[in-house]
Design a protein around this motif. Structure first.
Motif, PDB file in Angstrom:
ATOM      1  N   LYS A 148      22.616 -19.200  -7.440  1.00 55.33           N
ATOM      2  CA  LYS A 148      23.527 -18.295  -8.140  1.00 55.33           C
ATOM      3  C   LYS A 148      24.978 -18.623  -7.792  1.00 55.33           C
ATOM      4  O   LYS A 148      25.321 -18.802  -6.625  1.00 55.33           O
TER       5      LYS A 148
ATOM      6  N   ASN B 249      16.880 -19.501  -7.617  1.00 55.02           N
ATOM      7  CA  ASN B 249      15.859 -19.363  -8.660  1.00 55.02           C
ATOM      8  C   ASN B 249      15.026 -20.632  -8.768  1.00 55.02           C
ATOM      9  O   ASN B 249      15.569 -21.719  -8.987  1.00 55.02           O
TER      10      ASN B 249
ATOM     11  N   PHE C 283      15.532 -26.069  -9.047  1.00 53.20           N
ATOM     12  CA  PHE C 283      16.044 -24.723  -8.767  1.00 53.20           C
ATOM     13  C   PHE C 283      17.524 -24.616  -9.130  1.00 53.20           C
ATOM     14  O   PHE C 283      18.207 -25.631  -9.347  1.00 53.20           O
TER      15      PHE C 283
ATOM     16  N   ASN D 198      19.075 -15.419  -3.905  1.00 53.95           N
ATOM     17  CA  ASN D 198      20.058 -16.057  -4.798  1.00 53.95           C
ATOM     18  C   ASN D 198      19.642 -17.462  -5.239  1.00 53.95           C
ATOM     19  O   ASN D 198      20.459 -18.215  -5.755  1.00 53.95           O
TER      20      ASN D 198
ATOM     21  N   ASN E 241      11.260 -20.213  -2.153  1.00 54.51           N
ATOM     22  CA  ASN E 241      10.959 -18.888  -2.701  1.00 54.51           C
ATOM     23  C   ASN E 241      11.497 -17.757  -1.831  1.00 54.51           C
ATOM     24  O   ASN E 241      11.789 -16.669  -2.328  1.00 54.51           O
TER      25      ASN E 241
ATOM     26  N   TYR F 103      12.274 -23.017 -10.649  1.00 54.83           N
ATOM     27  CA  TYR F 103      11.825 -23.264 -12.027  1.00 54.83           C
ATOM     28  C   TYR F 103      10.541 -24.082 -12.084  1.00 54.83           C
ATOM     29  O   TYR F 103      10.100 -24.449 -13.170  1.00 54.83           O
TER      30      TYR F 103
END
Lengths: 378, 378
Positions: free
Chosen positions: B307, B291, B304, B289, B285, B293
């Motif tokens: 990016k 993410n 995750f 860049n 966390n 899930y």
């Protein structure tokens, strides 16, 4: 315990099989064809090696090897995966319930009809009878290569020629022949060969294969294949689309090791079983009130009845009093018993492998003679 | 190698599982329910012990335990074995292809239709949505207990109540929940629970179960059952009639041992995975860049995206450069990726078990940070 039930499961498993299975619980305990890391790649190489060796052993190609949970699953995939509605299948009274019960089911769902041919007095399904049984809607011939009840062994080569000539799919149930008989799917015109790992090639239970040659099957089990994962339509590629679910890496490694062992010792195994089968038959033949139902065969299967006593009672006494494991009853093949007139009392089956000895057979013969003496005293 | 792909297959197998499997290749290397000798009887007792313990673990009875080759087979039996032609099924976008592809197939053969519900923003399938989706021909609800993609865990208890009230068969796909979540089929009104041995309970691949409660299934696989062998009609008794073919004694013994191990260590396993999952999520966390899930979950699943880079490239770099095994792509569950908008690049999934450590996670985090730095330099 003297173990004489090897055509159910070979009790003996070579050290190399045990070691391979342990590697499936250790080093190779991963999901092949799912993730893409170093150990997965190594596991995938082992899976492919298993396909390659199996294919070479029976005369097909690695991409025609469908790994299954055993011969029953292989037969279910084979019959469902090539089904022709309203079609007709030629088969024999030798078949196992894995064939017969599946055919009965497909009769109810797809109007499949089938003819069960009887053998001649030598235990052979005659090619003439097959030709005579062909109907306009016949599309398949299913033959039990070696009977798990009697050891009768069919002439696959001759039957394959007829199938090829008449454009019939030729399915050979190799449950009892793998490891004992030479099979070349291409030369023998076999389109589908079904097998288990846990009998003639010393693998654990829960693994087997459906081997294809010049035929396609559709999936029976639907699920993840590790391919085309964005699609909710089942891929139909062979073998991937037919092998849904996590590969049984323990079983696959065990089967690879068992097959390597078998190939290495093939000559010795064949010779030993041949000699021991002949010896057992000779000894049993000399016993009064004992009826032998098995010809000489390479699979080491010898079945008999004793006058005045049920086969299961014979097996029970052999087990409890003499610590000899055999198999009694109908061996999941009802029609051959109906043909032989042995449905009521069944047959006692002895099935050998290369680890059995003449001394063990002598103990069996001694025990049987005592059992017969005891019956006569009743 | 740091193995973080435990929701595919737990790489770690306890010694007791290895030992049990070896016994399946030794002492118990026989055919249960086929012959009737001393070692077979002992093997049968072990098979029954496995049924008993599994039944107790999930709140059903031993005669409702159908042993299968894994969760995919269990799902195929469950869906085919309760089918209602022209019927409707309510399910979710979380489902695995073993459910979705089977449903697609049954749509084509039996005109089964199905609704795939989406979760709310908390990853929960709402009971209201289920109630609203019920049609006059709805006969079943299928719920993925724990998502193999995100770890989202559904409220089985609440959904079970709705199913009971509306007389719908309730099928729970327990592939990822067995070993991690408390399940009581009777209390939770679960009619069918599907599971594999090789994930949460440390068994080998190739073994699993379909557990029933107050529902019957018809056979999917036809063959020898060791019962009614004179009949060529498949017996429909449960479990015998559904388990055609030689039992996988190695797998059964392995699953029994794995389940015993799990039960013994349950508290420790749950606590360790919980702590490690929380730690991993917290660390991830904090990374820019990246993410996340996955919510907090008991199964140790954390997915995750990074990016600017495909999930499979992330997994490849983690494997090749850092020797960390993860799983990328769509994890055989396409609809949840469609819902999340991750179909193109997939998710990188980390899945933990109690043998993983904080140190391993620190190495993962270090690696991910380096990967992101390298992307930024491109």
């Amino acid at each position: 315990m003297i173990y004489l039930d090897n055509s159910s499961t070979t009790h003996f498993k070579p050290l190399c099989v045990k070691w391979a299975c342990l590697q499936g619980l250790g080093k190779y305990s991963v999901n092949p064809h799912r993730s893409g890391n170093n150990i997965v790649t190594k596991a995938e190489e082992k899976v492919y090696e298993c396909r390659e060796l199996l294919a070479e052993y029976v005369g097909t190609t690695p991409d025609n090897v469908i790994l299954t949970s055993g011969c029953t699953m292989s037969i279910n995939i084979a019959l469902n995966g090539t089904i022709k509605k309203d079609g007709h299948i030629i088969t024999t009274v030798f078949e196992h319930n894995s064939v017969l019960r599946t055919l009965e089911h497909l009769h109810s769902t797809h109007n499949i009809t089938y003819t069960t041919l009887e053998p001649n007095k030598n235990g052979q399904i005659s090619t003439k009878d097959i030709i005579n049984a062909i109907k306009p809607n016949t599309y398949m011939v299913i033959i039990n290569h070696v009977s798990n009840v009697t050891g009768d062994t069919q002439n696959i080569d001759a039957i394959g020629k007829i199938c090829k000539k008449n454009k019939l799919i030729f399915l050979v149930d190799g449950a009892q022949s793998i490891g004992h008989e030479n099979i070349d799917m291409q030369k023998m015109n076999i389109n589908m060969l079904t097998m288990s790992g846990h009998k003639g090639i010393f693998a654990p239970q829960g693994i087997g294969a459906l081997l294809l040659n010049d035929v396609k099957v559709t999936p029976l089990i639907y699920g993840g294949t590790g391919t085309y994962s964005d699609k909710i339509k089942q891929p139909t590629d062979i073998p991937d689309g037919i092998e849904s679910g996590t590969p049984n890496i323990v079983g696959i490694l065990g089967m690879l090791a068992g097959l390597k062992y078998t190939i290495k010792k093939q000559k010795y195994i064949n010779e030993k079983i041949k000699q021991l089968t002949a010896y057992t038959r000779d000894q049993l033949n000399n016993i009064k009130n004992l009826n032998l139902y098995s010809p000489i065969n390479n699979a080491g299967i010898i079945s008999f009845t004793i006058k005045g006593i049920d086969s299961s009672e014979v097996s029970n006494i052999l087990d409890e009093k003499y610590h000899i494991a055999t198999r009694s009853g109908l061996q999941c093949a009802p029609l051959i018993h109906k043909y032989l007139g042995t449905t009521k009392n069944g047959l006692t089956r002895v099935s050998l492998n290369q680890k059995n000895s003449k001394q063990q057979i002598d103990k069996l013969i001694y025990a049987i003679k005592e059992i017969i003496q005891d019956i006569n005293k009743r």
